[in-house]
Design an enzyme around this catalytic site. Sequence first.
Site, PDB file in Angstrom:
ATOM      1  N   ARG A   1      30.193 -30.862  58.769  1.00 55.44           N
ATOM      2  CA  ARG A   1      29.978 -30.169  57.488  1.00 55.44           C
ATOM      3  C   ARG A   1      29.843 -31.184  56.345  1.00 55.44           C
ATOM      4  NH1 ARG A   1      31.967 -24.492  57.593  1.00 55.44           N
ATOM      5  NH2 ARG A   1      32.432 -23.989  59.758  1.00 55.44           N
TER       6      ARG A   1
ATOM      7  N   ASP B   1      36.732 -32.345  52.936  1.00 58.63           N
ATOM      8  CA  ASP B   1      35.889 -31.755  51.901  1.00 58.63           C
ATOM      9  C   ASP B   1      36.766 -30.905  50.987  1.00 58.63           C
ATOM     10  OD1 ASP B   1      36.445 -29.494  53.400  1.00 58.63           O
ATOM     11  OD2 ASP B   1      34.450 -29.351  54.280  1.00 58.63           O
TER      12      ASP B   1
ATOM     13  N   TYR C   1      32.115 -35.451  62.103  1.00 61.64           N
ATOM     14  CA  TYR C   1      32.331 -34.254  61.282  1.00 61.64           C
ATOM     15  C   TYR C   1      31.000 -33.674  60.794  1.00 61.64           C
ATOM     16  CZ  TYR C   1      33.998 -31.432  57.348  1.00 61.64           C
ATOM     17  OH  TYR C   1      34.250 -30.412  56.483  1.00 61.64           O
TER      18      TYR C   1
ATOM     19  N   GLU D   1      43.552 -28.606  59.985  1.00 56.69           N
ATOM     20  CA  GLU D   1      42.882 -27.398  59.490  1.00 56.69           C
ATOM     21  C   GLU D   1      42.741 -26.338  60.567  1.00 56.69           C
ATOM     22  OE1 GLU D   1      38.570 -26.202  57.526  1.00 56.69           O
ATOM     23  OE2 GLU D   1      39.575 -28.028  56.896  1.00 56.69           O
ATOM     24  N   LYS D   2      42.652 -26.789  61.817  1.00 58.29           N
ATOM     25  CA  LYS D   2      42.443 -25.849  62.917  1.00 58.29           C
ATOM     26  C   LYS D   2      43.099 -26.382  64.186  1.00 58.29           C
ATOM     27  CE  LYS D   2      37.984 -26.206  62.109  1.00 58.29           C
ATOM     28  NZ  LYS D   2      37.809 -27.394  61.248  1.00 58.29           N
TER      29      LYS D   2
END
Length: 646
Positions: free
Chosen positions: A330, A105, A328, A7-8
Amino acid sequence: MILYIAEKPSVGRAVAAVLPKPQQKGDGFIKLANGDVVTWCIGHLLEQAEPEAYDAQYKKWCKEHLPIIPTEWKQQVKRETSKQFSVVKKLIKDADMLVNMGDPDRVGQILVDEVINYAGVSKAKREATKRCLVNDMNPAAIKKALNNLRPNTDFIPLATSALARARADWLYGINMTRLCTLLGQQVGYQGVLSIGRVQTPVLGLVVQRDQDIEKFVTKPFYDVFVTLETADKQQFQAKWQPSAACEPYQDEAGRVLLKKLADTVVQKVVGQTGQVKAVKREQKKQYVPLPYSLSSLQIDAAKRFNLNAQKTLDICQQLYERHKLITYPRSDCRHLPNGHYAERNAVSSAIAKTADGLASAVAQADLSLKSKAWNDSEVGAHHAIIPTSTSMAASRLSREEQQVYELIARQYLMQFYPPFQYSEHQIDSEVAGGLFIAKQKTVLAQGWKALLPGDKNNEQDADFAPNPLPDVKQGDVLSCIDGKLDEKQTSPPKHFTDASLLAAMTGIARYVTDPQLKKVLRETDGLGTEATRAGIIELLFKRQFLSKQGKDIRATEIGKKLINSLPQRMVVPDMTANWEAQLEAICEKRLRYNDFMLPLQSGLTTLLTEVEQQQRSFNALKGLGQNRFQRRKPKARRVKTQTAAK
């Protein structure tokens, strides 16, 4: 060639670190020794297309165009990350197999999926794509996740839910923001009046609270306390409990508002004899609170360190990505997988090395204990936020990073402490026909509460009286030797703070008016998501709908008048909470995409009509706003309109 898509960049580099070496760093990717490649997105590489992408006439904001409802949805490459998109797209086409390594997520799922789909790969390649769920950044955890790849198709419902949310947000935000802005401009308001299915009800909560405080009229209320004496001269204090006959003189909270009634009770009982009607003794246990989800962590960080939600999230991201000290962040889960229990020794050891202040807490922890936190059935795509087995000197962390890390670490260590134990002693007495109750709690064992900071411990245990009640039994005779009237004033609700507004968003069922929906929401997420709540609050500040006075969060004049100009159903959480319940149902395969989207689209026209019928209410906004909020260049407007619904 296997292509791993993170994702990043920070996650991509962490993944590459556990894969075959030597490695070759490229521009936006890392090539592994075996020919496989790790690449990454930079958040969302794609975004929902602006209305003018569907029809050039939509570039001008006109009421006649509303509602704008695409028949075929379009996405566009984000200008600021277009270079990385080109890198990822080429790698996707060259790859033999794809691995979605987005955060575990809804957003992480769709963020990578949409790039794969936009790249135009074959159906066979899409269906062969794997999913890797990385919950913490430790090399061991990443290796474990890479050895447990799942079919990406297992997560289609998650991606569908995310897609539905994004499109629904676009529809609601674009259309309602355009209409409200146009109505505001008609009366001379300077700027954009952004509307969102989450931000507007959050603003509504604050406005309602402010108005309740403004309208509040304080009233005196009265408690009666008596001093009772036993036959062997032991004294204790008891509080009068009004009977059903007193209800006409009480408020909704049961407080007595008539002074004469309370005075009469005092005069009637002083000097009289009474009798013990009941004695209750119970020993109770208070079990350890679960490890943190993001919201519960943000609430505690706000209470303890006055950190706002966004700041806490930013710190967590640093602890997770840069320092690799926590899992993680979030996460909306407060449980842990059973397999994680085996890592307790390594994690506790890391805590002792990283947080000097918790070294004694680690030494006294009983690692043979297993709290209810470890429960596979309660863990979804991600688990609670806990420390990892990585350690480092506290001096390498900023003060705020140390504070947040210690919060997370302390909550984890509590899982290895016994319950807090106390006894409750209650004496019910009757004097001159009135009921008087004395209660007292005694701490038997501090258990996990020994880990709480001193001031918080004292705050929570304020009702634990130091003096024990006398040893009496039912039927014992008592004397009422004194009585007093205690006059107090009702107090208004408190203004929202960072902590209480987050708590309100998380426990939104309390503010929902529909009884059936209230029942459903007690079992689901609150208003917004763990990952978006902080951003929504910050957005309301940036748009000058909210302001801060000390710790208090208050609505500005613009915020108040905007809310008071809108139909009630737009400013209460019922509608958006219902959306969240339906989006969760899509995740769980209980609802289809069209069953959510089609009613939403048809209801949008009705809602636009309702708003326009209330256009006179927008007169209150005349002369407010600032020119810098007016639409300028497309890039600025794109940010505003696409985030409007959040």
